[in-house]
Scaffold this motif. Structure first.
Motif, PDB file in Angstrom:
ATOM      1  N   ILE A  35      18.624   8.033  -7.402  1.00 26.11           N
ATOM      2  CA  ILE A  35      17.445   7.231  -7.040  1.00 26.11           C
ATOM      3  C   ILE A  35      16.920   7.639  -5.665  1.00 26.11           C
ATOM      4  O   ILE A  35      15.729   7.912  -5.483  1.00 26.11           O
ATOM      5  CB  ILE A  35      17.794   5.729  -7.047  1.00 26.11           C
ATOM      6  N   PHE A  36      17.825   7.688  -4.681  1.00 24.75           N
ATOM      7  CA  PHE A  36      17.405   7.945  -3.303  1.00 24.75           C
ATOM      8  C   PHE A  36      16.861   9.362  -3.127  1.00 24.75           C
ATOM      9  O   PHE A  36      15.850   9.559  -2.440  1.00 24.75           O
ATOM     10  CB  PHE A  36      18.568   7.692  -2.341  1.00 24.75           C
ATOM     11  N   THR A  37      17.510  10.346  -3.726  1.00 30.65           N
ATOM     12  CA  THR A  37      17.062  11.730  -3.525  1.00 30.65           C
ATOM     13  C   THR A  37      15.824  12.047  -4.352  1.00 30.65           C
ATOM     14  O   THR A  37      14.969  12.821  -3.898  1.00 30.65           O
ATOM     15  CB  THR A  37      18.195  12.725  -3.843  1.00 30.65           C
ATOM     16  N   ASN A  38      15.705  11.468  -5.544  1.00 29.66           N
ATOM     17  CA  ASN A  38      14.459  11.644  -6.307  1.00 29.66           C
ATOM     18  C   ASN A  38      13.273  11.063  -5.554  1.00 29.66           C
ATOM     19  O   ASN A  38      12.201  11.661  -5.482  1.00 29.66           O
ATOM     20  CB  ASN A  38      14.579  10.956  -7.678  1.00 29.66           C
ATOM     21  N   PHE A  39      13.478   9.867  -5.000  1.00 29.40           N
ATOM     22  CA  PHE A  39      12.414   9.220  -4.239  1.00 29.40           C
ATOM     23  C   PHE A  39      12.058  10.062  -3.017  1.00 29.40           C
ATOM     24  O   PHE A  39      10.874  10.231  -2.685  1.00 29.40           O
ATOM     25  CB  PHE A  39      12.862   7.824  -3.824  1.00 29.40           C
ATOM     26  N   ASN A  84       7.140  17.918   6.442  1.00 30.01           N
ATOM     27  CA  ASN A  84       6.079  17.117   5.841  1.00 30.01           C
ATOM     28  C   ASN A  84       6.566  16.324   4.632  1.00 30.01           C
ATOM     29  O   ASN A  84       5.758  15.790   3.872  1.00 30.01           O
ATOM     30  CB  ASN A  84       4.908  18.019   5.425  1.00 30.01           C
ATOM     31  N   ASN A  85       7.876  16.256   4.470  1.00 33.89           N
ATOM     32  CA  ASN A  85       8.449  15.456   3.377  1.00 33.89           C
ATOM     33  C   ASN A  85       9.716  14.776   3.889  1.00 33.89           C
ATOM     34  O   ASN A  85      10.837  15.192   3.596  1.00 33.89           O
ATOM     35  CB  ASN A  85       8.759  16.329   2.157  1.00 33.89           C
ATOM     36  N   ILE A  86       9.513  13.737   4.676  1.00 37.65           N
ATOM     37  CA  ILE A  86      10.623  13.032   5.323  1.00 37.65           C
ATOM     38  C   ILE A  86      10.652  11.586   4.842  1.00 37.65           C
ATOM     39  O   ILE A  86       9.627  10.899   4.832  1.00 37.65           O
ATOM     40  CB  ILE A  86      10.464  13.065   6.864  1.00 37.65           C
ATOM     41  N   THR A  87      11.835  11.146   4.431  1.00 37.06           N
ATOM     42  CA  THR A  87      12.043   9.756   4.023  1.00 37.06           C
ATOM     43  C   THR A  87      13.007   9.104   5.007  1.00 37.06           C
ATOM     44  O   THR A  87      14.096   9.626   5.258  1.00 37.06           O
ATOM     45  CB  THR A  87      12.628   9.670   2.600  1.00 37.06           C
ATOM     46  N   LEU A  88      12.598   7.973   5.551  1.00 39.73           N
ATOM     47  CA  LEU A  88      13.434   7.222   6.487  1.00 39.73           C
ATOM     48  C   LEU A  88      14.110   6.098   5.730  1.00 39.73           C
ATOM     49  O   LEU A  88      13.463   5.371   4.974  1.00 39.73           O
ATOM     50  CB  LEU A  88      12.564   6.653   7.603  1.00 39.73           C
ATOM     51  N   ASP A 136       4.668   4.843   0.048  1.00 42.53           N
ATOM     52  CA  ASP A 136       5.520   4.133  -0.909  1.00 42.53           C
ATOM     53  C   ASP A 136       6.825   3.710  -0.244  1.00 42.53           C
ATOM     54  O   ASP A 136       7.386   4.448   0.585  1.00 42.53           O
ATOM     55  CB  ASP A 136       5.825   5.027  -2.108  1.00 42.53           C
ATOM     56  N   ILE A 137       7.306   2.539  -0.633  1.00 47.85           N
ATOM     57  CA  ILE A 137       8.518   1.976  -0.025  1.00 47.85           C
ATOM     58  C   ILE A 137       9.389   1.334  -1.097  1.00 47.85           C
ATOM     59  O   ILE A 137       8.889   0.670  -2.015  1.00 47.85           O
ATOM     60  CB  ILE A 137       8.170   0.934   1.054  1.00 47.85           C
ATOM     61  N   ILE A 138      10.697   1.529  -0.971  1.00 54.50           N
ATOM     62  CA  ILE A 138      11.687   0.784  -1.763  1.00 54.50           C
ATOM     63  C   ILE A 138      12.325  -0.263  -0.859  1.00 54.50           C
ATOM     64  O   ILE A 138      12.787   0.067   0.241  1.00 54.50           O
ATOM     65  CB  ILE A 138      12.804   1.697  -2.313  1.00 54.50           C
ATOM     66  N   PHE A 139      12.344  -1.516  -1.293  1.00 52.88           N
ATOM     67  CA  PHE A 139      13.145  -2.551  -0.651  1.00 52.88           C
ATOM     68  C   PHE A 139      14.365  -2.801  -1.522  1.00 52.88           C
ATOM     69  O   PHE A 139      14.280  -2.739  -2.751  1.00 52.88           O
ATOM     70  CB  PHE A 139      12.345  -3.856  -0.508  1.00 52.88           C
ATOM     71  N   SER A 140      15.495  -3.093  -0.882  1.00 54.15           N
ATOM     72  CA  SER A 140      16.684  -3.377  -1.682  1.00 54.15           C
ATOM     73  C   SER A 140      17.553  -4.415  -0.995  1.00 54.15           C
ATOM     74  O   SER A 140      17.471  -4.626   0.223  1.00 54.15           O
ATOM     75  CB  SER A 140      17.499  -2.096  -1.927  1.00 54.15           C
ATOM     76  N   GLY A 141      18.384  -5.067  -1.803  1.00 53.39           N
ATOM     77  CA  GLY A 141      19.362  -6.012  -1.300  1.00 53.39           C
ATOM     78  C   GLY A 141      20.540  -6.052  -2.245  1.00 53.39           C
ATOM     79  O   GLY A 141      20.457  -5.585  -3.391  1.00 53.39           O
ATOM     80  N   ALA A 153      12.379  13.272  -2.660  1.00 53.52           N
ATOM     81  CA  ALA A 153      11.762  14.540  -3.041  1.00 53.52           C
ATOM     82  C   ALA A 153      10.340  14.368  -3.548  1.00 53.52           C
ATOM     83  O   ALA A 153       9.445  15.156  -3.234  1.00 53.52           O
ATOM     84  CB  ALA A 153      12.617  15.235  -4.095  1.00 53.52           C
ATOM     85  N   THR A 154      10.108  13.296  -4.338  1.00 52.31           N
ATOM     86  CA  THR A 154       8.837  13.192  -5.070  1.00 52.31           C
ATOM     87  C   THR A 154       8.115  11.864  -4.907  1.00 52.31           C
ATOM     88  O   THR A 154       6.967  11.736  -5.330  1.00 52.31           O
ATOM     89  CB  THR A 154       9.095  13.399  -6.576  1.00 52.31           C
ATOM     90  N   GLY A 155       8.781  10.860  -4.343  1.00 51.32           N
ATOM     91  CA  GLY A 155       8.199   9.525  -4.290  1.00 51.32           C
ATOM     92  C   GLY A 155       8.452   8.728  -5.546  1.00 51.32           C
ATOM     93  O   GLY A 155       8.030   7.569  -5.655  1.00 51.32           O
ATOM     94  N   ASP A 156       9.166   9.297  -6.499  1.00 48.35           N
ATOM     95  CA  ASP A 156       9.476   8.627  -7.773  1.00 48.35           C
ATOM     96  C   ASP A 156      10.954   8.274  -7.804  1.00 48.35           C
ATOM     97  O   ASP A 156      11.804   9.161  -7.834  1.00 48.35           O
ATOM     98  CB  ASP A 156       9.137   9.566  -8.934  1.00 48.35           C
ATOM     99  N   PRO A 157      11.328   6.984  -7.800  1.00 42.72           N
ATOM    100  CA  PRO A 157      12.740   6.606  -7.802  1.00 42.72           C
ATOM    101  C   PRO A 157      13.406   6.652  -9.174  1.00 42.72           C
ATOM    102  O   PRO A 157      14.616   6.474  -9.277  1.00 42.72           O
ATOM    103  CB  PRO A 157      12.716   5.165  -7.274  1.00 42.72           C
ATOM    104  N   ASN A 158      12.641   6.877 -10.223  1.00 41.71           N
ATOM    105  CA  ASN A 158      13.219   6.903 -11.567  1.00 41.71           C
ATOM    106  C   ASN A 158      14.216   8.048 -11.696  1.00 41.71           C
ATOM    107  O   ASN A 158      13.920   9.189 -11.339  1.00 41.71           O
ATOM    108  CB  ASN A 158      12.117   7.045 -12.615  1.00 41.71           C
TER     109      ASN A 158
END
Length: 543
Positions: free
Chosen positions: A481-485, A182-186, A321-326, A487-492
């Motif tokens: 950044i990626f693992t915090n996001f 129940n906590n999966i980030t793609l 929540d989504i992070i876009f990056s380039g 785990a919690t949805g917070d990229p800080n």
């Protein structure tokens, strides 16, 4: 046997092995776990099927196989036709609390790449309490052949449906490996980024992941295949089959399919790389002969049934929540590619126009005007494209192929989503910028397309940087950044500060350089607004 772990899956038991990461951390590696039946013969182009169960303990201690493809780094062909597998990496299969899960989808223009550890080693991620899962999916014509005849059941996007099939398998089984279902980030990059975005706007994947990171590729990058007319699909299908020796009648899809089902998979890969002509690329604006496409009819597993712009408006993922990056200079990857050909065509400003997205031909009168407006963003008024001023062309490629699609996707989110949308700009210029070095283009300042990968994954082609280096600090930032996001949805993380985007006309980004991290105005914004103005003038929806 102390270095072995055995885990149950719904299809049978798998044996993993303890390893030591490049940073000295113990973890368990499970590689090459089948999630689908071997797509052989009549199944070559069909949707993924459930694999047969096994009653032995499956050895998952060796590197996962790859599908047949051309390796851009080694410049060699590799792989096999049966490679529908996932890899799972974790520090503990029985943690006190289930770990957050990160699922990676690799890039490679939908024509190459794999989840093998030669490029996607898990070492840096294993410093954190997360589970990393990587997966293979069918590529090129085998993964994206699309036929009109509904009775043949090959509507296209089989490669994307492989990804979906894998996500369902992971969701059902990841708790056996210690992961939180129940906590999966793609997350994914380039073709993988576009895949993540497509999955996030398709109802088929609803509930399979909880947040996403979309890197250097979105569903709004239309030149990657989406807007390709059906007649162009039929042309590429026919061209591929004839290169392989088929002599059937144009439009006889049943005969064509039977022929391709029996052709050599490796030969299909070889010929696919030669299908796209200069006219296809420059006169029609098509960058891929086979890739994600709007399917010609609705089937049970239909993923893309209309323009992704429309799909995104009322997508279920507008709630996550989504992070876009380039990267700061995506277009470096085009350096020294078809130089003479590109500059021959680009003497005519019309070729700067996003032809396929605007449904225009080079000969249409308005195309000259639009193209000149875009050309003026990168060249001086009387300057003509040439190898001597190649950097301008590469800047154009950055925006055309990548950044404008990212920008449009962010705008869509701000218009239709109430969830948080973050924007990351990777501008590290260091010793791990592998793709930039492969292009022998170190003279250009910035990060090339895919250079950010090697600050997330350990590759056999680069040494681990010293711990007091800027490169290592950049790895720590990206992983944080990626693992915090996840785990919690917070990229800080540490000195990496993010603010959710809120204003289309004033986009900010968190920019990582080799020296520091800052929230800044998006440097590409002024140029991207000019691109937007052309779509608006031509009455083509941006989002």
């Amino acid at each position: 046997m102390d270095n072995i772990e055995i885990v149950n899956t719904e299809y049978g038991k798998v044996k993993g092995i303890y390893k030591i990461s490049a940073l000295g951390t113990d973890y368990v590696s499970f590689q090459g776990i089948p999630y689908m039946k071997a797509p052989l013969g009549k199944l070559r182009f069909k949707d993924a099927q459930v694999p047969e169960k096994w009653d032995h303990i499956l050895d998952a201690t060796e590197d996962s196989p790859s599908y047949c493809a051309f390796n851009l780094i080694t410049r060699e062909k590799e792989g096999q036709e049966n490679a529908g597998t996932i890899c799972v990496y974790t520090k503990n299969v029985k943690p006190e609390k289930f770990y957050p899960v990160l699922i990676w989808i690799h890039g490679g223009s939908f024509m190459r790449g794999s989840c093998k550890t030669d490029v996607y080693g898990p070492d840096y991620f294993m410093e954190k309490d997360i589970i990393l899962v990587t997966l293979n999916y069918r590529l090129g014509a085998i993964g994206f052949l699309s036929l009109d005849d509904e009775s043949l059941n090959v509507p296209g996007n089989a490669g994307l449906k492989d990804q979906l099939f894998a996500l369902k398998f992971i969701k059902r089984n990841i708790e056996n490996f210690g992961g939180d279902s129940n906590n999966i980030t793609l997350f994914g990059e380039s073709a993988g980024g576009q895949s993540v975005h497509l999955l996030s706007i398709s109802e088929q994947s609803k509930g399979l992941f909880n947040r996403a990171i979309i890197m250097s590729g979105t569903a709004f990058n239309k030149s990657w295949c989406f807007k390709m007319p059906r007649k162009m699909c039929r042309k590429f299908n026919d061209k591929l089959a004839r290169k392989l020796g088929w002599n059937g009648k144009f439009g006889d899809e049943k005969s064509l399919l039977e022929f391709l089902e029996n052709a050599s998979a490796c030969e299909i890969v070889d010929e696919t790389n030669l299908i796209l002509s200069n006219e296809d690329e420059f006169e029609h604006g098509i960058l891929l002969p086979f890739g994600p496409i709007i399917e010609p009819y609705k089937s049970k597993n239909c993923l893309i049934f209309k323009d992704p712009i429309e799909m995104a408006r009322d997508s279920w993922s507008n709630e996550i929540d989504i992070i876009f990056s380039g990267t700061s200079f995506e277009g470096i990857f085009k350096a020294n590619v078809k130089d003479e050909v590109a500059f021959y065509y680009l003497q005519d400003p019309a070729y700067f126009t996003p032809l396929i997205d605007l449904d225009l031909q080079v000969t249409d009168p308005i195309t000259q005007e639009y193209g000149q407006r875009i050309k003026n963003l990168y060249y001086q008024p009387d300057e003509m494209p040439s190898i001597e001023n190649q950097e301008a062309y590469l800047r154009y490629c950055s925006d055309f192929i990548f950044w404008h699609g990212i920008y449009r996707a962010v705008q869509s989110r701000l218009e239709f989503s109430k969830a948080k949308t973050f924007l990351l700009r990777f501008n590290v210029d260091g010793k791990l910028n592998l793709y930039k070095s492969l292009k022998k283009s170190e003279k250009y300042k910035g990060a090339c397309h895919a250079d950010d990968l090697f600050y997330l994954f350990k590759t056999i082609h680069l040494d681990v940087p010293e711990k007091d280096s800027n490169e290592f600090k950049s790895i720590e930032r990206m992983i944080g950044i990626f693992t915090n996001f996840a785990a919690t949805g917070d990229p800080n993380y540490d000195d990496c500060k993010f603010s959710p985007q809120s204003n289309i006309n004033d986009l900010k980004c968190t920019e990582i350089t080799e020296k520091d991290v800052k929230e800044i105005d998006l440097p590409e914004l002024k140029t991207l607004k000019v691109w937007d103005s052309i779509y608006k003038d031509h009455d083509v929806p941006l989002f």
